[in-house]
Write a protein that holds these residues in place. Structure first.
Motif, short mmCIF file in Angstrom:
data_model
loop_
_atom_site.label_atom_id
_atom_site.label_comp_id
_atom_site.label_asym_id
_atom_site.label_seq_id
_atom_site.Cartn_x
_atom_site.Cartn_y
_atom_site.Cartn_z
N GLY A 227 0.88 -1.19 0.04
CA GLY A 227 -0.05 -0.02 0.00
C GLY A 227 0.89 1.25 -0.10
O GLY A 227 0.48 2.18 -0.73
N THR A 228 1.95 1.15 0.65
CA THR A 228 2.73 2.52 0.65
C THR A 228 3.55 2.50 -0.50
O THR A 228 3.65 3.83 -0.99
CB THR A 228 3.92 2.01 1.81
OG1 THR A 228 3.47 1.88 3.09
CG2 THR A 228 4.96 3.30 1.88
N LEU A 229 3.68 1.55 -1.19
CA LEU A 229 4.56 1.57 -2.55
C LEU A 229 3.32 2.15 -3.54
O LEU A 229 3.95 3.14 -4.40
CB LEU A 229 5.07 0.42 -3.11
CG LEU A 229 6.50 -0.20 -2.11
CD1 LEU A 229 6.73 -1.72 -2.74
CD2 LEU A 229 7.73 0.82 -2.69
N ALA A 230 2.43 1.63 -3.33
CA ALA A 230 1.24 2.30 -4.24
C ALA A 230 0.97 3.64 -4.12
O ALA A 230 0.69 4.67 -5.18
CB ALA A 230 0.02 1.67 -3.94
N VAL A 231 1.00 4.03 -2.92
CA VAL A 231 0.79 5.69 -2.73
C VAL A 231 2.05 6.26 -3.39
O VAL A 231 2.11 7.29 -4.11
CB VAL A 231 0.71 6.03 -1.12
CG1 VAL A 231 0.84 7.69 -1.01
CG2 VAL A 231 -0.48 5.41 -0.66
N LEU A 232 3.20 5.82 -3.04
CA LEU A 232 4.61 6.44 -3.64
C LEU A 232 4.57 6.57 -5.10
O LEU A 232 4.86 7.65 -5.90
CB LEU A 232 5.82 5.66 -3.03
CG LEU A 232 6.62 6.52 -1.95
CD1 LEU A 232 5.63 6.36 -0.40
CD2 LEU A 232 7.95 5.77 -1.71
N ASP A 233 4.05 5.54 -5.86
CA ASP A 233 4.10 5.41 -7.34
C ASP A 233 2.98 6.44 -7.71
O ASP A 233 3.18 7.06 -8.77
CB ASP A 233 3.52 3.94 -7.73
CG ASP A 233 3.49 4.03 -9.30
OD1 ASP A 233 4.54 3.96 -9.86
OD2 ASP A 233 2.40 3.84 -9.64
N HIS A 234 1.91 6.70 -6.95
CA HIS A 234 0.95 7.89 -7.51
C HIS A 234 1.54 8.94 -7.37
O HIS A 234 1.25 10.02 -8.07
CB HIS A 234 -0.37 7.67 -6.58
CG HIS A 234 -1.57 8.29 -7.20
ND1 HIS A 234 -2.53 7.66 -7.65
CD2 HIS A 234 -1.99 9.63 -6.90
CE1 HIS A 234 -3.48 8.75 -8.10
NE2 HIS A 234 -2.97 9.93 -7.55
N VAL A 235 2.31 9.46 -6.22
CA VAL A 235 2.55 10.92 -6.00
C VAL A 235 3.95 11.20 -6.59
O VAL A 235 4.58 12.27 -6.43
CB VAL A 235 2.44 11.02 -4.34
CG1 VAL A 235 1.22 10.89 -3.93
CG2 VAL A 235 3.82 10.50 -3.63
N GLN A 236 4.91 10.07 -7.15
CA GLN A 236 6.26 10.31 -7.15
C GLN A 236 6.46 11.50 -8.48
O GLN A 236 7.39 12.23 -8.52
CB GLN A 236 6.70 9.11 -7.69
CG GLN A 236 6.23 8.46 -9.11
CD GLN A 236 6.92 7.18 -9.37
OE1 GLN A 236 8.13 6.83 -9.02
NE2 GLN A 236 6.37 6.66 -10.41
#
Length: 339
Positions: free
Chosen positions: A105-114
């Protein structure tokens, strides 16, 4: 935003820490208004009435308000959606840790906001504590010599509510993650391997949830400094959060003061007359204020984000490695849990 005008902030989640944050924010001279919302509208309205703030009946209304930034203090499972929604709306975000309930879930957020320029600040308040900042400065100055040992403790006086334990993520992800983050921040080094263990002697809910009520971890940093982290939910003497940075020339101790819940049995010891801190809100009250002041500066464009989701991910990786180590009773390289 680069203007220095007073800002309006939205705050999602009016539980204990959210209400405390709202009260702190409303007293900043550069905050014009705080609009609060909660999954329980009645709780949000009560907080708004108590503090003299604006009330939003739901999250859609909160996002529709003319806000300049969003503070997230809701339950962990709602963090990813709120972070990404705010970033998509161009709103700077402050979110209490963790970014998400797990690494995926953390990686998904980072991918979205990067690829976004909208800042997302994660709430690791110890970075704003005066003692930890002084220790970091001492380490950076070289006055301690080379570090050989770090000792960190997070010892809660009583457990959280029983219904929280199964959804807490476990003691390393919920509690120890603060120690893992601050060790990285203090030293500027990465934690490369861990060996962790834990026990249960308290409420059966910990065992039933696959968790432990007391834990210890031995960490190796990338420059061969060793660190120990001690955690418990049952430190009856009081809330005890300390860190010792021990070097070849000197040392720096954080959290050793008149309110430390420590009792010496030496015959000449003079005990403190001050009561120990009852919990994290009292121990880190000033740090929380400094952290939120920093976020307002992030919103106005006058400060670079002091704690990114990437920082949170690195601490989460260490927590994940500790949990794997505890479950399998073996040393674990942090690289093993990276995605």
């Amino acid at each position: 935003m680069t203007s220095h005008k007073a800002v309006t902030l939205g705050l999602a989640g009016t539980g204990r820490i959210g209400t405390s944050h709202a009260e702190t924010l409303k007293n900043f001279p550069n905050v014009a208004n705080v609009v609060v919302a909660d999954a329980d509208p009645g709780r949000a309205r009560a907080a708004a009435d108590k503090l003299g703030l604006e009330f939003a009946p739901d999250l859609d209304a909160l996002f529709a308000a003319d806000i300049d930034g969003l503070v997230i203090t809701t339950a962990t499972d709602s963090h990813p959606e709120l972070i990404t929604r705010a970033v998509d709306a161009g709103l700077p975000v402050f979110c209490e840790k963790p970014v998400a309930a797990d690494i995926e879930g953390t990686l998904a957020v980072l991918d979205h906001v990067q690829n976004s320029t909208v800042p997302v600040q994660i709430g690791f308040q110890r970075r704003f504590d005066a003692g930890y900042r002084a220790a970091r400065a001492a380490i950076a100055s070289g006055s301690l010599g080379w570090l050989h040992t770090l000792r960190a403790t997070t010892l809660d006086p009583t457990p959280p509510p029983a219904d929280y334990i199964p959804r807490s993520g476990g003691i390393f992800r919920d509690c120890g993650v603060h120690d893992f983050d601050i060790i990285r921040w203090l030293t500027g080094r990465e934690i490369v391997s861990v060996y962790a263990t834990g026990t249960n002697q308290g409420d059966p809910v910990f065992t039933e949830s696959g968790d432990v009520d007391t834990a210890a971890a031995l960490l190796r940093l990338d420059n061969d400094t060793l660190a120990t982290v001690s955690l418990t939910r049952y430190n009856g003497a009081g809330y005890d959060v300390r860190l010792e940075a021990l070097g070849s020339l000197s040392n720096a101790i954080v959290g050793l003061d008149d309110r430390s819940p420590l009792t010496s049995v030496e015959p000449d010891y003079i005990p403190s007359t001050f009561p120990p801190y009852p919990g994290f809100m009292e121990r880190f009250r000033r740090a929380y204020t400094e952290e939120l002041a920093a976020f307002v500066s992030v919103v106005t464009g006058t400060l670079k984000n002091p704690c990114s989701p990437t920082d949170a991910l690195e601490a989460f990786y260490v927590a994940e490695a500790c949990e794997l180590s505890r479950r399998e009773d073996r040393p674990v390289d942090v690289a093993e849990v990276r995605r």
